[in-house]
Design a protein around this motif. Structure first.
Motif, PDB file in Angstrom:
ATOM      1  N   ASN A  89      39.816  27.939  45.749  1.00  0.00           N
ATOM      2  CA  ASN A  89      40.268  29.312  45.877  1.00  0.00           C
ATOM      3  C   ASN A  89      41.661  29.411  46.483  1.00  0.00           C
ATOM      4  OD1 ASN A  89      37.789  30.201  44.911  1.00  0.00           O
ATOM      5  ND2 ASN A  89      36.863  30.133  46.956  1.00  0.00           N
ATOM      6  N   SER A  97      32.223  34.265  47.589  1.00  0.00           N
ATOM      7  CA  SER A  97      33.128  35.016  48.443  1.00  0.00           C
ATOM      8  C   SER A  97      34.480  35.228  47.780  1.00  0.00           C
ATOM      9  CB  SER A  97      33.296  34.296  49.778  1.00  0.00           C
ATOM     10  OG  SER A  97      34.192  34.998  50.604  1.00  0.00           O
ATOM     11  N   ASP A  98      35.022  34.197  47.137  1.00  0.00           N
ATOM     12  CA  ASP A  98      36.278  34.298  46.385  1.00  0.00           C
ATOM     13  C   ASP A  98      36.126  33.470  45.114  1.00  0.00           C
ATOM     14  OD1 ASP A  98      37.928  35.655  48.520  1.00  0.00           O
ATOM     15  OD2 ASP A  98      37.372  33.811  49.570  1.00  0.00           O
ATOM     16  N   TYR A 129      41.188  37.409  40.076  1.00  0.00           N
ATOM     17  CA  TYR A 129      40.839  36.762  41.341  1.00  0.00           C
ATOM     18  C   TYR A 129      40.077  37.793  42.170  1.00  0.00           C
ATOM     19  CZ  TYR A 129      41.065  34.229  45.735  1.00  0.00           C
ATOM     20  OH  TYR A 129      40.742  33.559  46.885  1.00  0.00           O
ATOM     21  N   THR A 160      37.690  38.965  45.376  1.00  0.00           N
ATOM     22  CA  THR A 160      37.286  38.719  46.762  1.00  0.00           C
ATOM     23  C   THR A 160      36.144  39.681  47.094  1.00  0.00           C
ATOM     24  OG1 THR A 160      39.543  38.135  47.346  1.00  0.00           O
ATOM     25  CG2 THR A 160      38.051  38.620  49.160  1.00  0.00           C
ATOM     26  N   THR A 161      35.064  39.153  47.637  1.00  0.00           N
ATOM     27  CA  THR A 161      33.890  39.986  47.922  1.00  0.00           C
ATOM     28  C   THR A 161      33.473  39.838  49.369  1.00  0.00           C
ATOM     29  OG1 THR A 161      32.193  38.334  47.487  1.00  0.00           O
ATOM     30  CG2 THR A 161      33.111  39.477  45.590  1.00  0.00           C
TER      31      THR A 161
END
Length: 550
Positions: free
Chosen positions: A43, A69-70, A148, A150-151
């Motif tokens: 990432n 997460s990413d 891309y 992100t969470t």
């Protein structure tokens, strides 16, 4: 159709119709080639490093995904049409923290757009409730794009969809209408619940109100409407609200279940488990409120599985306990679970494409509310019936009390009448004796005085003989078995003692008793003392009080 089914059925039919109309706008027939791949890479790479990176066999081709997460996602597509065409790419997960979208041509970034809850709404390229990016294709050439994402922890995203701008606007409008109508109808049910609580003071209506309120809040945050209309200036509120509302609706459905299905009546263990489930999710709400890292909290799918398993188990036991509302409750929870499972399977492409288009998670809540509302309606009918029965019982009791009071009044009047008759009979004899005594005192002739003495003696004899027997008969009509019980318990009492006791029981004063017995008032003290010794009465208890209560 019963009235209590119409409102929840309206919710289900209306939102289903809107959703079908919305999904009819979706099409992927614009492309001759279409591929989405999850990139197995670090990432920390820049976009240029991602572009220059050779394709790997470990890159996973997907239609939908649970992103970590990413992550990086690559999209390749080729349109069927020649010339320049504009499309919109939708990432159907409003709660994603941040998304970078790159349009690449000849290994060079041509356009870069950003979205996500970290980006203020007015700064987005396309201002819709979901994350939308513009795509421009040229003459059926292969187009390459990168995302891309992100969470906040692992996050399942809806299918990445592509439509023309006109198609997407129609779809978005219909879906927004569906959400608005669905939430509006849920709000009506919510309002009815709180009104019922105010009217009937039943906990189930208050608990159902809170459950519905959290369901509405969850749909608002999950669908992006909350971010679009309510907290657009506070992007961080969306994941916060989504977690809070999810844990809240779980906590309150557990508490609602306890009272709605009367779980205490058939299982203390299940009652304890439901309380524990509710308490756990209350603590999770506090954890979210206090800002604890969401990634450190229990994974939602796992906790939801345990929660729904517990609710279904309780529902089955309640059905075995012959609770009528348990059938609607159990069906609602089972269908909720099945729709949730189908939704998850659709996200991973296990089920046919139809399910990935039509089955959305909020439908699980619509179905649950549909059946729970019917169950609550039947419960409401039961409450109304119980209140009517209670009112009828109270009226009957009140009627019986009035009749009993009337009967008691009549009995008391009859007793008083007979007491007066007894007293009148005895007083009449006493009066004749007093008159004869007065005449005797005024006569000087010895012979006449002797005759008067004889008459007075005869009157006393009558008063203590046949008149006493008549008195006893009348007295026992008023106080049945009185003399019999006294003779059995206190056999030492004489007829003279019994006459005194009877007059006491009638409530006569000492002066009246002395007159009837033809004795002085002071001599009654000796009578009381003699009777006290014969019956062994405690010195602290008065003789008159004892026989008045006898």
């Amino acid at each position: 159709m019963p009235a209590n089914v119409k409102l929840p059925l309206a919710i289900l039919l209306i939102v289903s119709t809107f959703n079908l109309l919305a999904q009819s706008q979706f099409t992927d027939s614009h492309f001759s080639f279409f591929e989405i791949a999850y990139l197995d890479t670090s990432n920390e790479l820049s976009i240029q490093e991602i572009i220059d990176r050779p394709e790997s066999s470990t890159d996973k081709k997907i239609t939908l995904t649970e992103v970590k997460s990413d992550c990086w996602i690559r999209i390749k597509l080729k349109t069927l049409e020649n010339g320049t065409s504009k499309y919109l790419l939708e990432v159907g997960e409003p709660a994603l923290k941040h998304i970078d979208f790159y349009s690449v041509k000849n290994r060079t970034v041509q356009e870069h757009f950003q979205s996500g809850i970290s980006i203020p709404f007015e700064d987005r390229q396309e201002q819709y409730r979901n994350h939308v990016f513009p795509i421009t294709s040229q003459d059926s050439t292969l187009q390459v794009y990168y995302l891309y994402i992100t969470t906040n922890g692992n996050r399942s995203i809806s299918p990445l969809s592509f439509q023309t701008e006109e198609e997407y606007q129609k779809k978005n409008l219909i879906q927004t209408l569906e959400l608005g109508v669905g939430i509006g109808l849920l709000f009506i049910v919510c309002l009815i619940s709180i009104v019922l609580f105010v009217l009937f003071k039943k906990k189930i209506y208050l608990l159902y109100f809170f459950h519905l309120a959290f369901v509405i809040l969850f749909i608002l945050s999950r669908s992006g409407l909350g971010f679009l209309y309510l907290w657009a200036c506070n992007p961080d509120w969306n994941p916060f609200m989504m977690r809070m509302s999810l844990y809240g609706l779980i906590a309150f459905i557990s508490l609602f279940t306890i009272y709605f299905l009367r779980v205490r009546t058939f299982s203390k263990v299940l009652t304890s488990l439901l309380y524990a489930d509710a308490l756990l999710h209350v603590f999770l709400i506090l954890a979210v409120f206090l800002g604890i890292d969401l990634a450190n909290l229990p994974k939602v799918p796992f906790s939801s599985f345990l929660h729904t398993t517990l609710l279904i188990t309780v529902g089955v036991f309640a059905m075995r306990a012959n609770l009528k509302q348990a059938g609607f409750y159990t069906v609602g929870i089972v269908l909720f679970s099945l729709i949730g499972i189908i939704h998850i399977l659709a996200l991973y492409g296990v089920t046919p494409v139809f399910f990935s288009k039509f089955i959305v998670l909020r439908f699980a809540w619509y179905v649950e509310v549909f059946f729970l509302t019917i169950g609550v309606a039947y419960n409401f009918k039961r409450v109304i019936l119980e209140n009517k029965q209670l009112l009828a019982t109270n009226r009957l009791t009140e009627y019986q009390l009035r009749n009993a009071k009337g009967t008691i009044d009549k009995v008391e009047q009859e007793i008083e009448k007979r007491d007066r008759k007894l007293l009148s009979s005895n007083m009449e004899v006493t009066k004749r004796i007093d008159e004869l005594t007065t005449i005797k005192d005024e006569v000087e002739d010895v012979k006449v005085r002797k005759k008067l003495d004889q008459l007075i003696t005869n009157q006393y004899s009558e008063n203590s003989g046949s008149n006493w027997e008549d008195f006893k008969l009348l007295f026992e009509q008023i106080h049945p078995s009185f003399f019999e019980r006294i003779n059995n318990e206190y056999p030492k009492l004489t007829q003279s003692d019994l006459r005194f006791v009877a007059y006491v029981k009638m409530g006569l004063s000492s002066k009246e008793i002395a007159s009837l017995l033809n004795v002085q008032v002071d001599s009654l003290k000796n009578t009381r003392y003699r009777i006290r010794k014969k019956i062994g009465l405690d010195p602290s208890v008065k003789v008159n009080d004892f026989f008045l209560r006898y």
